[in-house]
Write a protein that holds these residues in place. Structure first.
Motif, PDB file in Angstrom:
ATOM      1  N   VAL A   1       8.072  14.331  -5.869  1.00  0.00           N
ATOM      2  CA  VAL A   1       8.271  12.915  -5.608  1.00  0.00           C
ATOM      3  C   VAL A   1       7.557  12.544  -4.318  1.00  0.00           C
ATOM      4  N   VAL A   2       6.883  11.393  -4.344  1.00  0.00           N
ATOM      5  CA  VAL A   2       6.205  10.860  -3.166  1.00  0.00           C
ATOM      6  C   VAL A   2       6.946   9.597  -2.751  1.00  0.00           C
ATOM      7  N   LEU A   3       7.468   9.610  -1.527  1.00  0.00           N
ATOM      8  CA  LEU A   3       8.237   8.494  -0.984  1.00  0.00           C
ATOM      9  C   LEU A   3       7.413   7.756   0.058  1.00  0.00           C
ATOM     10  N   GLY A   4       7.677   6.465   0.186  1.00  0.00           N
ATOM     11  CA  GLY A   4       6.994   5.684   1.199  1.00  0.00           C
ATOM     12  C   GLY A   4       7.180   4.207   0.939  1.00  0.00           C
ATOM     13  N   ALA A   5       7.164   3.419   2.010  1.00  0.00           N
ATOM     14  CA  ALA A   5       7.284   1.972   1.879  1.00  0.00           C
ATOM     15  C   ALA A   5       6.035   1.409   1.213  1.00  0.00           C
ATOM     16  N   ASN A   6       6.104   0.162   0.801  1.00  0.00           N
ATOM     17  CA  ASN A   6       4.913  -0.512   0.273  1.00  0.00           C
ATOM     18  C   ASN A   6       3.802  -0.452   1.323  1.00  0.00           C
ATOM     19  N   GLY A   7       2.608  -0.080   0.882  1.00  0.00           N
ATOM     20  CA  GLY A   7       1.498   0.044   1.810  1.00  0.00           C
ATOM     21  C   GLY A   7       1.376   1.396   2.476  1.00  0.00           C
ATOM     22  N   ALA A   8       2.251   2.333   2.118  1.00  0.00           N
ATOM     23  CA  ALA A   8       2.203   3.659   2.738  1.00  0.00           C
ATOM     24  C   ALA A   8       1.022   4.484   2.241  1.00  0.00           C
ATOM     25  N   GLY A   9       0.473   4.139   1.060  1.00  0.00           N
ATOM     26  CA  GLY A   9      -0.672   4.865   0.519  1.00  0.00           C
ATOM     27  C   GLY A   9      -0.400   5.624  -0.751  1.00  0.00           C
ATOM     28  N   LYS A  10       0.766   5.411  -1.367  1.00  0.00           N
ATOM     29  CA  LYS A  10       1.145   6.186  -2.549  1.00  0.00           C
ATOM     30  C   LYS A  10       0.187   5.947  -3.713  1.00  0.00           C
ATOM     31  N   SER A  11      -0.055   4.675  -4.041  1.00  0.00           N
ATOM     32  CA  SER A  11      -0.925   4.373  -5.176  1.00  0.00           C
ATOM     33  C   SER A  11      -2.360   4.813  -4.919  1.00  0.00           C
ATOM     34  N   THR A  12      -2.824   4.662  -3.691  1.00  0.00           N
ATOM     35  CA  THR A  12      -4.169   5.126  -3.346  1.00  0.00           C
ATOM     36  C   THR A  12      -4.273   6.631  -3.525  1.00  0.00           C
ATOM     37  N   LEU A  13      -3.263   7.362  -3.061  1.00  0.00           N
ATOM     38  CA  LEU A  13      -3.243   8.813  -3.232  1.00  0.00           C
ATOM     39  C   LEU A  13      -3.348   9.171  -4.703  1.00  0.00           C
ATOM     40  N   PHE A  14      -2.582   8.503  -5.550  1.00  0.00           N
ATOM     41  CA  PHE A  14      -2.581   8.835  -6.969  1.00  0.00           C
ATOM     42  C   PHE A  14      -3.947   8.594  -7.598  1.00  0.00           C
ATOM     43  N   MET A  15      -4.599   7.499  -7.215  1.00  0.00           N
ATOM     44  CA  MET A  15      -5.916   7.211  -7.781  1.00  0.00           C
ATOM     45  C   MET A  15      -6.972   8.204  -7.294  1.00  0.00           C
ATOM     46  N   LEU A  16      -6.779   8.766  -6.118  1.00  0.00           N
ATOM     47  CA  LEU A  16      -7.673   9.818  -5.632  1.00  0.00           C
ATOM     48  C   LEU A  16      -7.431  11.128  -6.382  1.00  0.00           C
TER      49      LEU A  16
END
Length: 287
Positions: free
Chosen positions: A36-51
Motif C-alpha cells: 500500500v502507498v499512502l500519501g495526501a493528494n499531491g504526494a506523488g502516488k499517481s505519478t509513481l504508478f505511471m512511472l
C-alpha cells in the motif's frame, strides 16, 4: 526469484514547467506481496504508478522489472505493460468497447495473440472477477463496482505479474469494498503482486504486507507488516490519524484491560476475537 519483482532506484520526475512530483525514491516490491502507498493528494502516488508502468519516463533514476531496467522502446513498453497492469481511479477511462467481453479482449488482442488464446484468457478473467453473467452486457450499463472489476478483468486477461491500483476503493460502498478485497486476496494467493494507493489508514493497517508513505514526492516512511504496530502510531505527523483498531486497543489499555501478549490485531474482526479471548481472563480475575 529472490529479488524484488518491481523496483525504483533514485526515481525522480518533473512535469513541464519544472514542477517536481517525485524526488529520489527508492522502493522495492516483493513477488506475491500486498503493498500500500499512502500519501495526501499531491504526494506523488499517481505519478509513481505511471512511472512503474512505463506511462511516464523518469527525469532521473530507473525502474526495474525482474531485475532489468525498463526499456522505453516500443517493444520494451509493450512488454512492461503486459507484465505490470494499472487500474486508474476512473474506471470509465479504461473501458473502450461496447460490451464487456469485447472490452476484456482488447488488451490480449493487442499483444498479437491468436483467437483461441484470447478467448481462453477472456473467459478466465470473467470467471476470476465473477463477471461471467455480465459478459454480454454493455459496459455503460454496469454499476460503478462492476466497472472496477471489469477494469481488473481487462488487466488479468493480459496475464500480468504485478497489478497496480490507484485508489481502488474510492466510490465503493462497504459491501463492494469487501468483495473487491476478496478478489484481490484470491489473485494474490495465485502469486500476483498487488500495489495500491489509498487514503484509508485502516485499510492499509489491516491489509498490507508492506506500507510506503509519500510526502511531497519523497519517501518519508516504509515498513513491513510486523513493524506496523510500532510505525503506524508515528504517522499522524504526516497527516494521518491512527488506525481505529489501535485507538480501541489504547482505550482498552487505559481502562486496565489487556488483550494478552500475542501480536496486536490489525483489523476489526481480529480485535473482536482478541476481546473474546481476553474476556475469559477478565472474568477469572473478577471472580
Amino acid at each position: 526469484m529472490t529479488g524484488p519483482i518491481l523496483e525504483a532506484r533514485a526515481l525522480s520526475f518533473r512535469y513541464p514547467g519544472g514542477v517536481r512530483a517525485l524526488d529520489g525514491l527508492d522502493l522495492a516490491f516483493a513477488p506475491g506481496s500486498r503493498n500500500v502507498v499512502l500519501g495526501a493528494n499531491g504526494a506523488g502516488k499517481s505519478t509513481l504508478f505511471m512511472l512503474l508502468n512505463g506511462v511516464l519516463r523518469p527525469s532521473g533514476g530507473q525502474v526495474f522489472l525482474n531485475g532489468e531496467a525498463l526499456d522505453y522502446g516500443r517493444a520494451g513498453l509493450r512488454k512492461v505493460r503486459s507484465k505490470v497492469g494499472i487500474l486508474f481511479q476512473d474506471p470509465d477511462a479504461q473501458l473502450v468497447s461496447a460490451d464487456l467481453r469485447e472490452d476484456i479482449s482488447f488488451g490480449p488482442m493487442n499483444l498479437g495473440l491468436d483467437v483461441a488464446t484470447v478467448r481462453r484468457r477472456v473467459e478466465k478473467a470473467l470467471v476470476d472477477t465473477h463477471l461471467e453473467d455480465l459478459a454480454d452486457r454493455p459496459v455503460h450499463a454496469l454499476s460503478y463496482g462492476q466497472k472496477r472489476r471489469a477494469g481488473i478483468a481487462g488487466l488479468l486477461a493480459m496475464e500480468p505479474e504485478v497489478l497496480i491500483l490507484d485508489e481502488p476503493t474510492a466510490g465503493l460502498d462497504h459491501r463492494a469494498q469487501g468483495e473487491f478485497f476478496e478478489l484481490l486476496d484470491t489473485l494474490r494467493a495465485d502469486g500476483l503482486t498487488v500495489i495500491l494507493s489509498t487514503h484509508s489508514i485502516d485499510l492499509a493497517y489491516a491489509w498490507a504486507d508492506r506500507a510506503f508513505v509519500l510526502e511531497r514526492g519523497r519517501l518519508v516512511a516504509s515498513c513491513h507488516a510486523h513493524e506496523f504496530p510500532e510505525v503506524f502510531p508515528t504517522l499522524p505527523r504526516f497527516g494521518f490519524g491512527l488506525p481505529r483498531v489501535i485507538e480501541l486497543q489504547q482505550a482498552l489499555a487505559s481502562c486496565g484491560l489487556s488483550l494478552g501478549d500475542g501480536p496486536p490485531p490489525r483489523d476489526h474482526a481480529g480485535l473482536l476475537r482478541a476481546i473474546g479471548d481476553a474476556s475469559l481472563s477478565w472474568e477469572y480475575i473478577e471472580e
